[in-house]
Design an enzyme around this catalytic site. Structure first.
Site, PDB file in Angstrom:
ATOM      1  N   MET A  49      -2.435   8.702 -10.968  1.00  0.00           N
ATOM      2  CA  MET A  49      -3.879   8.673 -11.159  1.00  0.00           C
ATOM      3  C   MET A  49      -4.639   9.309  -9.999  1.00  0.00           C
ATOM      4  SD  MET A  49      -5.161   7.789 -13.940  1.00  0.00           S
ATOM      5  CE  MET A  49      -6.835   7.473 -13.420  1.00  0.00           C
ATOM      6  N   GLY A  50      -3.964   9.977  -9.076  1.00  0.00           N
ATOM      7  CA  GLY A  50      -4.732  10.663  -8.054  1.00  0.00           C
ATOM      8  C   GLY A  50      -4.032  10.790  -6.718  1.00  0.00           C
ATOM      9  N   VAL A  52      -4.841  10.377  -2.446  1.00  0.00           N
ATOM     10  CA  VAL A  52      -5.719   9.688  -1.519  1.00  0.00           C
ATOM     11  C   VAL A  52      -5.553  10.302  -0.138  1.00  0.00           C
ATOM     12  CG1 VAL A  52      -6.367   7.468  -0.510  1.00  0.00           C
ATOM     13  CG2 VAL A  52      -5.508   7.567  -2.853  1.00  0.00           C
ATOM     14  N   ASP A 161      -3.947  -5.128 -12.659  1.00  0.00           N
ATOM     15  CA  ASP A 161      -2.818  -4.404 -12.072  1.00  0.00           C
ATOM     16  C   ASP A 161      -2.518  -4.940 -10.672  1.00  0.00           C
ATOM     17  OD1 ASP A 161      -0.756  -2.570 -12.129  1.00  0.00           O
ATOM     18  OD2 ASP A 161      -1.965  -0.919 -11.339  1.00  0.00           O
TER      19      ASP A 161
END
Length: 867
Positions: A49-50, A52, A161
């Site tokens: 999801m990405g 960082v 989560d």
């Protein structure tokens, strides 16, 4: 794909064979400037999801973390919306144990989130590196984790989560819950969205796609705590099929995996991992409260946070009393109540307040007076009661008595006496006639007298005629007409008449007392008779030092104070609601409870139901008054409770537990029992002071022992129950008024000691202005006793204890407790006191719950001796 590495972790060496942290695969190299504000320091993590990055915010001069969507997903509208959704959700939660999200931005078409940078590592990395933490450190981390998760739940946000990868620990050991990518509001989840998450940490109902709730996050919390305290994963699988198979064969028994696990910790984790959501702890705060040691309430205050009502209810002392202490408190209360009964018995005789006749007997006496005066028609309706000025009143009417004031209660003046044949009789406490008024027939040829007219002097009638008309009234009043001389009538009769009379003479039981009698008739029938005693003991009244100045101050200040409280309540309640601080559930329950007891108390004493619109008007009026009481208490609670929860939370633990539904909590029982005891002691002290004062000739002023309020409350069992319910509702109102004063004082003085002293002073002044006509010594004595019990209750224990004390004081004041078994209202008196005794027993049983009167070893030793 594998779950992303923690979003805010400091650069760590990548595992062997992995290049997820390789600078060659980073989208931005160190030193890259983004939006002319952020300078990239390095890549922190990368996942599905990405990515960082750590960056320096040159505008605010602080380190931040920037989370970017993968380049391939930047143009995916659904993924982009989910990205923005994470920001919206995360910004709802503000807590020291939750990673702060600052803003969302865009650089060269690439979207990112700026958030707090945590210089530390995630819990998964800590457990990989250390294997297992010490018990104390694990409890400390667990408690902070619970606090962060509870903060999200308090805003209606589910994490969905929760796992060690999403729990950060900085260099000082402070925990942050991170990554709200799958989080959202409870009402937003449905369909396939329910099953999103990491399978090894998902609750069974979430994994099956059935539902997701706070209890689902609590399950995930239990899995994380298992890993935290044991040092290994509970379900070491990656697919849903593996996880479901492991769950069917794995037992979460910590003691079998580690010998030094605290049994308390094991029980907490096992409760979190229950298959049925209803069997799990109700909240993350409940989990924190069940962990060994520590004080989550103190931790919240130390962090500068206002603890939630749930945390307050779970925090604080248990309130359990030892069996010995509980029996001492209960015995003291019963003993003081018995002493009160003895003192009330003596006091009522000393003050000459005991009634010689029951109200039903007095009503028969009143009817006998009317029959003796030739009013023999059978009435269609009648009513009776006691007057505040003293005495017993009786009314009868040829038609239904319909009160004009829509309370459904007939009084001496309501409805007005307008119909011919309506009669009212006032008797003294011994049954002697004090006043008679009958609406006589109106003659079109003989108009009623106007003010000042007499219709002829008494001498114009023969003595025989006067004796025939008024002698029964003189006899009923205990007067000898032969000792009276005719006099000029004064004043105005309350009913129409065509002849007026007056006499002056001495009382039959005291010839030295001057008595005046006013009378009137219509067409030869008596319609008015009143015995009027001349003013006596003028010198004693003049010599007494009155407390009139206090009464004047109170009369002027109380309305202003009440109006100020109402306005302030509305303002602060609205503000607290807007800021999300209020305990809405507790306030609603309290308001509904007060409304119900108030409407029940009013309906119990309503005597007229009538027909049609009259019933509707009465019910609407009673509902309106009761609704006002409930709404006022609700608003007052919304206004003051958040401030007390922030500044003095330990004082409202028992009240919060009560309103959360924990009716059998030991602390609730203890506080109720203590409130009953201190009020009973204060009541005993006051009565002793009043008796001593009277023995020295000091007037004590108005008070309601054996007064009209008390007597009317014991007319019947329903009147008694109504009085008890009414005072129960009033008790919570009074307790919250005092709390409001305390909150204002805390806001003004900022120090508990000064605030407490100012509230004590205000209470003293208000209480001293309450009685009328008392000597300064007796009034101050009353103020000291009553202020002491109010202050001890609210400052040492809290509003629940004060409410119990106020309720006790009002019940003992209204009903007393007497051993004079000859009084007509003995049953009703002890019914009211029996409710107090029942409350005391309830407090004793709940405060000592789970204990036995005699320990098992006593029985064991006794068995051995006998054998």
């Amino acid at each position: 794909s594998a779950p992303p590495k923690p979003a805010h972790v400091a650069p760590q060496p990548a595992p062997s064979g992995s290049s997820s942290d390789s600078i060659d695969q980073a989208r931005f190299t160190p030193g890259t400037m983004l939006t002319d504000r952020y300078r990239v320091v390095g890549l922190l993590g990368k996942g599905g999801m990405g990515e960082v990055y750590r960056a320096d915010d040159l505008k605010l001069r602080q380190s931040v973390a920037l989370k970017f969507l993968p380049a391939a997903l930047s143009k995916d509208a659904r993924k982009l919306e989910r990205f923005h959704h994470e920001v919206r959700v995360a910004r709802q939660v503000s807590h020291p144990n939750v990673c702060r999200v600052y803003d969302v931005g865009e650089a060269d078409g690439q979207h990112f989130i700026s958030m707090e940078y945590v210089d530390g590592e995630d819990l998964a990395s800590v457990l990989r590196r250390m294997g297992k933490l010490s018990a104390d450190k694990a409890v400390e981390i667990a408690r902070q984790l619970c606090a962060g998760l509870a903060a999200a739940h308090d805003k209606g946000v589910l994490h969905r989560d929760l796992k060690p990868h999403n729990v950060m620990i900085d260099g000082r050991g402070k925990v942050r819950v991170t990554d709200f990518g799958l989080a959202g509001f409870i009402e937003d989840f449905s369909g396939k969205d329910v099953a999103a998450g990491t399978p090894a940490y998902m609750a069974p109902e979430q994994l099956a796609g059935r539902e997701v709730s706070v209890k689902s996050d609590v399950y995930s919390l239990g899995v994380v705590l298992f890993e935290l305290f044991v040092g290994k994963r509970l379900f070491d699988g990656t697919t849903r099929e593996q996880i479901e198979r492991l769950r069917s064969t794995t037992t979460a028994t910590l003691s079998g995996l580690s010998e030094d696990i605290d049994p308390t910790v094991e029980r907490v984790i096992q409760r979190c991992l229950e298959v049925e959501p209803s069997a799990r702890p109700s909240s993350a705060l409940a989990v924190a409260a069940a962990l060994p040691g520590g004080d989550p309430l103190a931790a919240a205050l130390a962090a500068g946070e206002t603890p939630s009502p749930e945390l307050v209810a779970l925090a604080g002392e248990s309130g359990s009393l030892s069996m010995k202490t509980g029996m001492i408190l209960l015995g003291l209360f019963l003993g003081v109540l018995a002493l009160n009964a003895g003192v009330v018995t003596y006091r009522s005789r000393l003050f000459e307040r005991a009634l010689d006749k029951a109200p039903t007997v007095l009503a028969d006496d009143a009817r006998d007076v009317l029959r003796a005066l030739n009013y023999t028609d059978r009435p269609k309706d009648s009513a009776y009661g006691f007057m505040k000025a003293g005495g017993f009143w009786y009314r009868q009417s040829p038609s239904r008595l319909v009160p004009a004031y829509p309370m459904g209660v007939v009084t001496i003046t309501d409805p007005p006496a307008t119909e011919a044949g309506m009669a009212s009789v006032v008797l003294d406490r011994r049954g002697g006639l004090s006043r008679l008024a009958v609406v006589g027939p109106r003659s079109p040829f003989t108009p009623p007298l106007e003010r000042g007219e007499t219709g002829g002097a008494p001498g114009s009638e023969s003595e025989d005629e006067l004796a025939r008309v008024f002698d029964p009234a003189f006899e009923a009043a205990g007067l000898d007409r032969g000792t009276f001389q005719p006099a000029a009538p004064t004043g105005t009769p309350p009913v129409g008449c065509d002849r007026r009379f007056a006499w002056a003479g001495g009382a039959e039981d005291d010839a030295s007392e001057t008595v005046r009698v006013e009378a009137a008739m219509v067409h030869g029938k008596p319609v008015y008779f009143e015995r009027i005693a001349a003013a006596t003991a003028a010198s004693q009244i003049a010599a007494a030092t009155e407390s009139g100045w206090m009464a004047a101050v109170v009369d002027a200040s109380v309305p202003a104070v009440l109006i100020g409280i109402m306005i302030g309540c509305v303002f602060f309640a609205r503000r607290n609601l807007r800021l999300g601080r209020s305990d809405r559930r507790g306030a609603t329950r309290l308001g509904i409870a007060v409304f119900l007891v108030m409407i029940a108390s009013r309906l119990l004493v309503a005597e007229y139901w009538g027909t049609g619109g009259d019933v509707f008007v009465m019910l609407a009026h009673l509902l309106g008054l009761s609704l006002f009481s409930g709404v006022f208490v609700l608003t007052l609670y919304l206004a003051v409770e958040p401030y007390v929860r922030r500044a003095w939370p330990e004082r409202i633990v028992s009240m919060t537990r009560l309103l959360s539904g924990r009716l059998t909590d030991p602390l609730i029982g203890r506080d109720i029992l203590i409130g009953l005891l201190i009020a009973a002691i204060a009541d005993l002290l006051f009565m002793v002071v009043s008796i001593v004062g009277v023995s020295f000739g000091l007037p004590f002023g108005e008070y309601w022992y054996w007064s009209a309020d008390f007597l009317n409350a014991t007319l019947s069992m329903r009147h008694t129950l109504a009085g008890v319910l009414f005072n129960a509702g009033q008790a919570f109102s009074v307790a919250l008024w005092v709390v409001f004063l305390l909150v204002v004082a805390l806001a003004v003085f900022r120090r508990r000691g000064l605030a407490a002293a100012s509230v004590v002073a205000i209470l003293f002044l208000l209480i001293c202005g309450w009685p009328r006509g008392g000597h300064i010594v007796t009034v101050v004595s009353l103020g000291v006793v009553w202020t002491a019990y109010n202050s001890v209750a609210i400052l040492r224990f809290g509003p629940l204890t004060l409410a119990a004390a106020v309720f006790t004081q009002r019940v003992t004041s209204y009903f007393g407790a007497t051993f004079d078994f000859a009084v007509w209202n003995m049953g009703n008196i002890w019914f009211a006191n029996g409710i107090l005794i029942g409350l005391a027993v309830f407090g004793f049983v709940t405060a000592t719950r789970g204990q036995t009167l005699l320990k098992d070893e006593v029985f064991d030793s006794a068995t051995k001796v006998s054998s």
